[in-house]
Design a protein around this motif. Sequence first.
Motif, PDB file in Angstrom:
ATOM      1  N   TYR A  10      -8.102   9.127 -12.604  1.00 30.76           N
ATOM      2  CA  TYR A  10      -7.086  10.143 -12.912  1.00 30.76           C
ATOM      3  C   TYR A  10      -6.600  10.825 -11.641  1.00 30.76           C
ATOM      4  O   TYR A  10      -7.387  11.111 -10.731  1.00 30.76           O
ATOM      5  CB  TYR A  10      -7.665  11.203 -13.863  1.00 30.76           C
ATOM      6  N   THR A  11      -5.310  11.077 -11.582  1.00 32.05           N
ATOM      7  CA  THR A  11      -4.697  11.869 -10.521  1.00 32.05           C
ATOM      8  C   THR A  11      -3.747  12.868 -11.165  1.00 32.05           C
ATOM      9  O   THR A  11      -2.980  12.512 -12.070  1.00 32.05           O
ATOM     10  CB  THR A  11      -3.918  10.968  -9.531  1.00 32.05           C
ATOM     11  N   GLU A  12      -3.823  14.130 -10.720  1.00 36.70           N
ATOM     12  CA  GLU A  12      -2.925  15.150 -11.262  1.00 36.70           C
ATOM     13  C   GLU A  12      -1.468  14.750 -10.984  1.00 36.70           C
ATOM     14  O   GLU A  12      -1.135  14.281  -9.890  1.00 36.70           O
ATOM     15  CB  GLU A  12      -3.211  16.509 -10.617  1.00 36.70           C
ATOM     16  N   TRP A  13      -0.603  14.969 -11.996  1.00 35.79           N
ATOM     17  CA  TRP A  13       0.761  14.479 -11.848  1.00 35.79           C
ATOM     18  C   TRP A  13       1.513  15.167 -10.723  1.00 35.79           C
ATOM     19  O   TRP A  13       2.314  14.547 -10.023  1.00 35.79           O
ATOM     20  CB  TRP A  13       1.534  14.599 -13.156  1.00 35.79           C
ATOM     21  N   ASP A  14       1.259  16.440 -10.508  1.00 33.33           N
ATOM     22  CA  ASP A  14       1.907  17.134  -9.396  1.00 33.33           C
ATOM     23  C   ASP A  14       1.579  16.459  -8.062  1.00 33.33           C
ATOM     24  O   ASP A  14       2.426  16.427  -7.157  1.00 33.33           O
ATOM     25  CB  ASP A  14       1.468  18.598  -9.346  1.00 33.33           C
ATOM     26  N   ASP A  15       0.373  15.920  -7.951  1.00 31.03           N
ATOM     27  CA  ASP A  15      -0.017  15.227  -6.721  1.00 31.03           C
ATOM     28  C   ASP A  15       0.732  13.903  -6.577  1.00 31.03           C
ATOM     29  O   ASP A  15       1.108  13.507  -5.468  1.00 31.03           O
ATOM     30  CB  ASP A  15      -1.528  14.980  -6.695  1.00 31.03           C
TER      31      ASP A  15
END
Length: 411
Positions: free
Chosen positions: A387-392
């Motif tokens: 998972y990666t935060e969408w803002d990132d």
Amino acid sequence: MSDVTVDGQRLRDRFDAFNEIGATEAGGVNRPSLSDANREARDQLVEWFEEAGLEVRIDEVGNVFGRREGRDPDADVVLLGSHVDSQYNGGRYDGVVGVLGALEVVEAFSDAGVETDRPLEVVSWSNEEGVRFQPDMLGSGVYAGVFDPEFAYGLEDKAGKTFGEELERIGYRGEAPAEPDDLHRYLELHVEQGPVLEERGLDVGVVEGVYGFAWLEATFEGQADHAGPTPMHARQDAFVGAAEVAKAVRELTATGGTDLVGTVGSVDVWPNSINVIPERVTFTVDVRSYDNETIDAAVDRVRREVEHAAEREGLEYELEELMRIDAAPFDDGCIETVAAAAEEVGCSYTHLVSGAGHDASYLNQLAPTGMLFVPSVDGVSHRESEYTEWDDVVAGTEVLCRAVERMATRA
């Protein structure tokens, strides 16, 4: 800052739609190379390339390119991308962020009405993961001249199906030769697949280089026999030999170099029966470091451990080196450009080295190459919970856009 800005919502919509292909119940994807799901993913990507007005090219090993011309069609190309094949039951971000992010960057230039001096190409490399057909990074390896196309076509999966046959079956054995254009730069956006950025609370990683690594495959041949009546001293247990090597691989990483890592990742046992002594075991060893001499020493140590284990248990053995890639730093100019782009966007960043292999390793042999990472939550990758935060993701794509803009302006 430039007027060229990526559309985070468009990117998100595509990301979500794309990851419905091969989706698993646990939230990951299952799109191993040349599978039906991988074909569907390729089809979707080609459709989006065409909708974006890109000229689509598919080469002889299934690498998929989408080209946007620049003011000077004779100028060297800025190439950007990654891959869309996955591990078995892998994560949604690995590779896909780099391909869809690259497509979004190219569309952002079109949205802003900006014509770059140099042509831009988005690429999705074939068989990057290498879970079905080894070695990994096959498409970029053929493109870079490391492997011959015929070598690629002859590779077999565990079911005996060849890469060439499966490439034909899914309709992605293209006519274009798998060889480099006149490349100006190559850039790859990727999730970190490690914990550094998240632990430090940073937005972006400017990648200075990629670990070198060696893949080995060992086979021990012993003697199958009944698990009950056969006394311990009379056994030739192939699995015992493999277990001894696996333990030695773990031990050598503690003494072989400060950044050395080693993994026994794949094990096949025959006859694989609860009450039969294993007769044959084939297993793989993966060793990695940013120091090539450390890798050489680790490979030599593994060879010795295989020999000793075979001798102790009375086994025959074979040992093959499947793949070797040297550690190599990326181009200083590309590193500086990515760092400058991060500063322009306002992203915090650090310089780091990648422990995972990437297509950029082969492109680095052809043209100045750079990479940038966005954080991976808990450092997790190659599993469904990746998972990666969408803002990132959006921030990393903005940095990629700024870097491409600098590279695509002909000096």
